[in-house]
Design an enzyme around this catalytic site. Structure first.
Site, PDB file in Angstrom:
ATOM      1  N   GLY A  11       0.838  -1.213   0.000  1.00  0.00           N
ATOM      2  CA  GLY A  11       0.000   0.000   0.000  1.00  0.00           C
ATOM      3  C   GLY A  11       0.867   1.254   0.000  1.00  0.00           C
ATOM      4  N   ASP A  64       7.942   5.800   8.250  1.00  0.00           N
ATOM      5  CA  ASP A  64       7.378   5.335   9.508  1.00  0.00           C
ATOM      6  C   ASP A  64       6.163   6.206   9.813  1.00  0.00           C
ATOM      7  OD1 ASP A  64       7.780   3.278  11.515  1.00  0.00           O
ATOM      8  OD2 ASP A  64       7.838   4.948  12.906  1.00  0.00           O
ATOM      9  N   PHE A 138      -5.283   0.667   3.615  1.00  0.00           N
ATOM     10  CA  PHE A 138      -4.747  -0.392   4.471  1.00  0.00           C
ATOM     11  C   PHE A 138      -4.730   0.107   5.909  1.00  0.00           C
ATOM     12  CE2 PHE A 138      -1.182   2.214   3.139  1.00  0.00           C
ATOM     13  CZ  PHE A 138      -0.430   2.356   4.285  1.00  0.00           C
ATOM     14  N   ASP A 141      -6.964   2.857   7.917  1.00  0.00           N
ATOM     15  CA  ASP A 141      -7.761   3.676   6.988  1.00  0.00           C
ATOM     16  C   ASP A 141      -9.278   3.580   7.214  1.00  0.00           C
ATOM     17  OD1 ASP A 141      -5.654   4.903   5.716  1.00  0.00           O
ATOM     18  OD2 ASP A 141      -5.590   3.513   4.032  1.00  0.00           O
ATOM     19  N   HIS A 164      -1.135  12.114   5.297  1.00  0.00           N
ATOM     20  CA  HIS A 164       0.151  12.304   5.958  1.00  0.00           C
ATOM     21  C   HIS A 164       1.298  11.853   5.037  1.00  0.00           C
ATOM     22  CE1 HIS A 164      -1.499   8.375   6.364  1.00  0.00           C
ATOM     23  NE2 HIS A 164      -0.511   7.872   7.074  1.00  0.00           N
ATOM     24  N   ARG A 165       1.135  10.671   4.402  1.00  0.00           N
ATOM     25  CA  ARG A 165       2.198  10.152   3.529  1.00  0.00           C
ATOM     26  C   ARG A 165       2.327  11.023   2.281  1.00  0.00           C
ATOM     27  NH1 ARG A 165       0.777   5.691   3.858  1.00  0.00           N
ATOM     28  NH2 ARG A 165       2.199   5.244   5.551  1.00  0.00           N
TER      29      ARG A 165
END
Ligand code: IMP
Length: 179
Positions: A11, A64, A138, A141, A164-165
């Site tokens: 993911g 992370d 994933f 979520d 965030h990613r």
């Protein structure tokens, strides 16, 4: 250039590929997750170890992330992976279900290491914890709602635009383009 994304999580790789124009190769190397309250410290230690142990050729990327719930004093935070594997996402929802304040945030630190200096890029997204909905994404979520939709109800593209990613990867992509 090829960037080696060190993760067993497809993911995360899917999301990174939507963001970066460079080749993203998935490396399934299980780096030591040091115990720390600091996501950046965990990601940098993982990136350095992975770079040293997997051939030292192309740069590596380690991400992370964690879910930080206000009413639980930030839990599960840096221990999100452990909490998912042990109690599971549904029971994290059960813990928050009783609370009036269901605010939470996802935080992500992306660490890049090419054998020189480690760089970190951070992103966060605010939301609230809800009963599980949706079957995309994933991890946490399905219980994380942002602007009316859970992240599991969003397409990868939409999740990236707010997540965030996505925010951490956007900063990384800008830095990469300048360097
Ligand atoms: P790690 O960064 O792989 O250690 O992930 C920590 C924990 O947060 C794991 O339980 C992941 O499933 C979860 N997690 C990381 N990123 C996300 C995300 O974008 N959405 C939902 N859960 C996530």
């Amino acid at each position: 250039m090829t960037i080696r994304f060190v993760t067993s999580n497809e993911g995360k790789v899917r999301e990174a590929r939507e963001y970066l124009t460079d080749d993203v190769e998935q490396i399934d190397y299980d780096y030591t997750e040091i115990q720390s309250d600091d996501l950046a410290e965990i990601a940098v230690a993982g990136a350095k170890e992975a770079f040293e142990e997997t051939g030292r050729d192309d740069p590596v990327l380690v991400d992370d992330a964690g879910l930080f719930v206000d009413a639980l004093g930030g839990f599960p935070g840096p221990y999100s992976s452990y909490a998912e594997d042990t109690v599971g996402v549904e029971r994290v929802w059960n813990l928050v279900e009783q609370e009036e304040n269901r605010r939470a945030k996802f935080r992500c630190v992306v660490a890049y290491y090419d054998g020189d200096e480690a760089r970190t890029f951070e992103g966060a997204v605010p939301g609230r914890i809800v009963a599980p909905r949706g079957d995309g994404g994933f991890g946490y979520d399905p219980i994380f709602e942002h602007e009316g939709a859970t992240m599991a109800e969003m397409s990868t593209e939409r999740k990236n635009a707010v997540s965030h990613r996505g925010r951490a990867l956007a900063k990384f992509a800008d830095w990469l383009a300048e360097n």
